[in-house]
Motif scaffolding. Structure first.
Motif, PDB file in Angstrom:
ATOM      1  N   ASN A   7      -5.071   5.068  -4.504  1.00 53.47           N
ATOM      2  CA  ASN A   7      -3.668   4.796  -4.225  1.00 53.47           C
ATOM      3  C   ASN A   7      -3.374   3.307  -4.417  1.00 53.47           C
ATOM      4  O   ASN A   7      -2.371   2.915  -5.018  1.00 53.47           O
ATOM      5  CB  ASN A   7      -3.369   5.210  -2.783  1.00 53.47           C
ATOM      6  N   THR A   8      -4.295   2.473  -3.920  1.00 47.38           N
ATOM      7  CA  THR A   8      -4.157   1.017  -3.982  1.00 47.38           C
ATOM      8  C   THR A   8      -5.521   0.396  -4.212  1.00 47.38           C
ATOM      9  O   THR A   8      -6.515   0.853  -3.646  1.00 47.38           O
ATOM     10  CB  THR A   8      -3.572   0.462  -2.669  1.00 47.38           C
ATOM     11  N   VAL A   9      -5.560  -0.640  -5.051  1.00 48.51           N
ATOM     12  CA  VAL A   9      -6.754  -1.452  -5.219  1.00 48.51           C
ATOM     13  C   VAL A   9      -6.360  -2.898  -4.935  1.00 48.51           C
ATOM     14  O   VAL A   9      -5.368  -3.401  -5.474  1.00 48.51           O
ATOM     15  CB  VAL A   9      -7.352  -1.343  -6.635  1.00 48.51           C
ATOM     16  N   ILE A  42       0.845  -1.205   0.000  1.00 53.43           N
ATOM     17  CA  ILE A  42       0.000   0.000   0.000  1.00 53.43           C
ATOM     18  C   ILE A  42       0.876   1.249   0.000  1.00 53.43           C
ATOM     19  O   ILE A  42       0.598   2.224  -0.719  1.00 53.43           O
ATOM     20  CB  ILE A  42      -0.943  -0.023   1.217  1.00 53.43           C
ATOM     21  N   GLU A  43       1.933   1.240   0.792  1.00 55.94           N
ATOM     22  CA  GLU A  43       2.866   2.370   0.838  1.00 55.94           C
ATOM     23  C   GLU A  43       3.459   2.636  -0.547  1.00 55.94           C
ATOM     24  O   GLU A  43       3.681   3.790  -0.941  1.00 55.94           O
ATOM     25  CB  GLU A  43       3.976   2.070   1.846  1.00 55.94           C
ATOM     26  N   GLN A  44       3.699   1.559  -1.305  1.00 57.75           N
ATOM     27  CA  GLN A  44       4.283   1.685  -2.648  1.00 57.75           C
ATOM     28  C   GLN A  44       3.236   1.931  -3.729  1.00 57.75           C
ATOM     29  O   GLN A  44       3.551   1.905  -4.919  1.00 57.75           O
ATOM     30  CB  GLN A  44       5.074   0.415  -2.967  1.00 57.75           C
ATOM     31  N   LYS A  45       1.983   2.145  -3.315  1.00 61.25           N
ATOM     32  CA  LYS A  45       0.882   2.438  -4.245  1.00 61.25           C
ATOM     33  C   LYS A  45       0.656   1.295  -5.239  1.00 61.25           C
ATOM     34  O   LYS A  45       0.350   1.517  -6.414  1.00 61.25           O
ATOM     35  CB  LYS A  45       1.124   3.743  -4.999  1.00 61.25           C
ATOM     36  N   SER A  64      -7.716  14.765   0.617  1.00 59.13           N
ATOM     37  CA  SER A  64      -6.256  14.688   0.547  1.00 59.13           C
ATOM     38  C   SER A  64      -5.746  13.299   0.926  1.00 59.13           C
ATOM     39  O   SER A  64      -4.642  12.920   0.551  1.00 59.13           O
ATOM     40  CB  SER A  64      -5.628  15.732   1.469  1.00 59.13           C
ATOM     41  N   GLN A  65      -6.538  12.543   1.678  1.00 55.46           N
ATOM     42  CA  GLN A  65      -6.105  11.208   2.076  1.00 55.46           C
ATOM     43  C   GLN A  65      -6.152  10.251   0.884  1.00 55.46           C
ATOM     44  O   GLN A  65      -7.164  10.169   0.180  1.00 55.46           O
ATOM     45  CB  GLN A  65      -7.007  10.652   3.183  1.00 55.46           C
ATOM     46  N   PRO A  66      -5.071   9.495   0.640  1.00 60.92           N
ATOM     47  CA  PRO A  66      -5.088   8.512  -0.454  1.00 60.92           C
ATOM     48  C   PRO A  66      -6.178   7.459  -0.211  1.00 60.92           C
ATOM     49  O   PRO A  66      -6.430   7.047   0.928  1.00 60.92           O
ATOM     50  CB  PRO A  66      -3.694   7.894  -0.401  1.00 60.92           C
ATOM     51  N   LEU A  67      -6.791   7.014  -1.294  1.00 56.18           N
ATOM     52  CA  LEU A  67      -7.886   6.060  -1.229  1.00 56.18           C
ATOM     53  C   LEU A  67      -7.359   4.642  -1.433  1.00 56.18           C
ATOM     54  O   LEU A  67      -6.610   4.377  -2.371  1.00 56.18           O
ATOM     55  CB  LEU A  67      -8.922   6.394  -2.304  1.00 56.18           C
ATOM     56  N   VAL A  68      -7.765   3.727  -0.547  1.00 53.19           N
ATOM     57  CA  VAL A  68      -7.448   2.305  -0.685  1.00 53.19           C
ATOM     58  C   VAL A  68      -8.773   1.569  -0.870  1.00 53.19           C
ATOM     59  O   VAL A  68      -9.649   1.615  -0.009  1.00 53.19           O
ATOM     60  CB  VAL A  68      -6.705   1.765   0.555  1.00 53.19           C
ATOM     61  N   LEU A  69      -8.919   0.909  -2.011  1.00 52.61           N
ATOM     62  CA  LEU A  69     -10.179   0.257  -2.370  1.00 52.61           C
ATOM     63  C   LEU A  69     -10.015  -1.255  -2.314  1.00 52.61           C
ATOM     64  O   LEU A  69      -9.119  -1.823  -2.947  1.00 52.61           O
ATOM     65  CB  LEU A  69     -10.588   0.690  -3.779  1.00 52.61           C
ATOM     66  N   TYR A  90      -5.019   6.825   5.500  1.00 53.18           N
ATOM     67  CA  TYR A  90      -5.699   6.497   4.255  1.00 53.18           C
ATOM     68  C   TYR A  90      -7.205   6.498   4.490  1.00 53.18           C
ATOM     69  O   TYR A  90      -7.679   6.350   5.622  1.00 53.18           O
ATOM     70  CB  TYR A  90      -5.287   5.103   3.758  1.00 53.18           C
ATOM     71  N   ARG A  91      -7.949   6.638   3.394  1.00 51.98           N
ATOM     72  CA  ARG A  91      -9.368   6.286   3.402  1.00 51.98           C
ATOM     73  C   ARG A  91      -9.457   4.902   2.784  1.00 51.98           C
ATOM     74  O   ARG A  91      -9.098   4.713   1.616  1.00 51.98           O
ATOM     75  CB  ARG A  91     -10.192   7.247   2.545  1.00 51.98           C
TER      76      ARG A  91
END
Length: 524
Positions: free
Chosen positions: A174-176, A33-36, A136-141, A66-67
């Motif tokens: 950011n991450t899926v 996740i950190e590495q997108k 502004s928070q990166p989204l993690v789906l 993150y969200r």
């Protein structure tokens, strides 16, 4: 009071559980996740994938970096090839999940207004662009049940994620994490819009990793069972703990189902002053199989698939697996049907599955059996092996030919018909145990009825091969030695072309094995 869970995600206040985030490498997941990265989580059904995703969502949102949002998109399967309908369902599912888990109505509002004006092939990506850029928070789906989607709908989803990938994290997630039963390599997508089947790898070539959620270890299995002891004071005997592990090999649903049956369904188990012993675990196993509970029924349904039959049929017969695509073996491993032994070979994943598969295949021949009088019982109701042999020979000569045609797997049809007959014998009064090994060319059965145990070995004589008698006697010797029996049956099914009818060629002779055991050789 908490209990063992066999339906849906675990809930800490209701179920005995192992903390979901301990079941996979959280440090690795957080690093991805950190590495997108975009990656997969896959495992057989009812092993805890959804519980892990929900726990990951909660963990990430608590960290407030993150969200994170979990979305189950299985309902889009009903759209089949209808991309417009499928994408509308996916977007709607995301909107409802955002309201439920994040108290955020913006995705639902967007679907009702701007989303209607965007073409189906771009709608999901447009929603993600809008929502990812809204904060502004990166989204993690976390998308669950992705491999339930079909054809053009699945292609549309994967390609929209791939197209938006370069825009992350400012204007795309950011991450899926895609979650399902199968690894992406096993996605064989038959889309109307494409001239040839598409592999998941080509439609989603941005995948960084494919993580597999494993079964419980032996220590984890015991930890889960002992949660019940801590809660109620009811103990599992050491033999019962070992039997749960032996039967399930840590398959999470089986562990929970056996324990639930033994502790909450059986009258003896509901008595909390009574220890759960190995006999109660065996009774729970038998109940699960006889009742064809949902998990085992879904597993058995896979036997109809051709790529499953290509592997399971020779395995049941003890034949070597030759010239099989590696993708088929990987597919059955992903389904949870197979596992790799320590030495690298493959086998059926656990003893319960090893029993369920042939039992299921024998159901049609069993249902086709004529009424059979139990002439194999003596005046005291005990099994008489000599009477049983006479009853089988009469049955086989009269009904063998037509019943072979009812068996779903042609190559092991004789095995299935014999097992169907033996299931009638043990019905309600005994058990039928099976052993089979790849490359050994045999299936071994042990029929137990009261104080009587009968060891049986099945072999097939095919065109171009020598008479299997000598090898069969040697193999049966070893099997009977393990059972501590001094007699048994060797059943040789003659499947060569040009043989007389079954009624004419079926005969029995008595001989001695190399170890001096008394063997009834049945040529059928």
């Amino acid at each position: 009071m908490r209990f063992f869970n066999t339906e849906g995600p675990v809930r800490a206040g209701e179920h005995y559980l192992l903390p979901p985030l301990t079941r996979w490498d959280l440090e690795q997941v957080l690093s991805l996740i950190e590495q997108k990265k975009y990656f997969l989580l896959h495992a057989p059904r009812q092993t805890g994938k959804t519980s892990c995703l929900l726990a990951l969502m909660a963990y990430l949102n608590q960290q407030d970096r993150y969200r994170a949002l979990y979305v189950n998109i299985e309902s889009a399967q009903s759209a089949r090839e209808q991309v417009e309908q499928g994408m509308a369902i996916v977007c709607s599912a995301l909107g409802r999940a955002a309201k439920l888990y994040l108290d955020d109505a913006r995705p639902s509002d967007w679907c009702r207004t701007e989303g209607r004006e965007i073409a189906a092939g771009d709608r999901f990506a447009a929603l993600l662009e809008y929502w990812a850029g809204a904060d502004s928070q990166p989204l993690v789906l976390l998308l669950d049940e992705v491999d339930a989607l079909v054809g053009d709908t699945l292609v549309a989803l994967l390609r929209q994620l791939r197209a938006g990938y370069p825009q992350r994290p400012q204007a795309f997630p950011n991450t899926v994490i895609l979650c399902g039963v199968r690894d992406l390599r096993d996605y064989r997508i038959h889309a109307r819009s494409e001239p040839a089947p598409i592999t998941g790898g080509s439609a989603f070539n941005i995948k960084a990793e494919s993580l597999r959620l494993g079964d419980f270890s032996e220590a984890e299995t015991q930890t889960l069972l002992q949660e019940h002891t801590q809660e109620t004071g009811q103990v599992f005997t050491p033999e019962a703990l070992q039997q749960v592990w032996t039967l399930t090999q840590g398959q999470p649903w089986l562990v929970n189902a056996l324990a639930y049956q033994a502790c909450f369904r059986s009258p003896q188990g509901r008595d909390r002053t009574r220890a759960i012993d190995a006999a109660m675990i065996d009774a729970a196993k038998e109940s699960l199989i006889l009742n064809r509970v949902t998990h085992l029924d879904q597993l058995a349904d896979k036997l109809c698939e051709e790529r499953v039959r290509r592997i399971i049929e020779p395995m049941l017969a003890g034949e070597a697996l030759e010239q099989l695509p590696l993708s088929d073996i990987e597919y059955l491993t992903d389904l949870g049907l197979l596992r790799q032994r320590g030495g690298g070979g493959i086998e059926i994943a656990n003893p319960i599955y090893r029993e369920v598969l042939p039992r299921t295949l024998a159901l049609v021949p069993q249902a086709s059996l004529p009424q059979i009088s139990p002439t194999w019982l003596d005046d005291q109701g005990q099994l008489d092996p000599e009477r049983l042999l006479a009853a089988f020979l009469e049955f086989w000569r009269q009904h063998g030919e037509p019943l072979l045609k009812s068996a779903p797997y042609h190559e092991i049809a004789p095995h299935l018909v014999l097992m169907a007959f033996l299931h009638r014998v043990v019905n309600g009064g005994g058990t039928l145990e099976r052993e089979y090994a790849i490359g050994a060319g045999r299936m071994d059965l042990c029929l137990r009825y009261g104080a009587v145990a009968l060891g049986i070995e099945l072999k097939v004589w095919r065109d171009g091969r020598p008479d299997p008698l000598a090898r069969g006697l040697e193999q049966l010797d070893g099997y009977l030695s393990g059972l501590r029996l001094d007699s048994g049956w060797l059943v040789l099914f003659d499947r060569r072309n040009g043989q007389p009818p079954i009624a004419e060629r079926t005969q029995v002779d008595e001989t001695r094995s190399p170890g001096g055991r008394r063997i009834q050789v049945i040529r059928a």
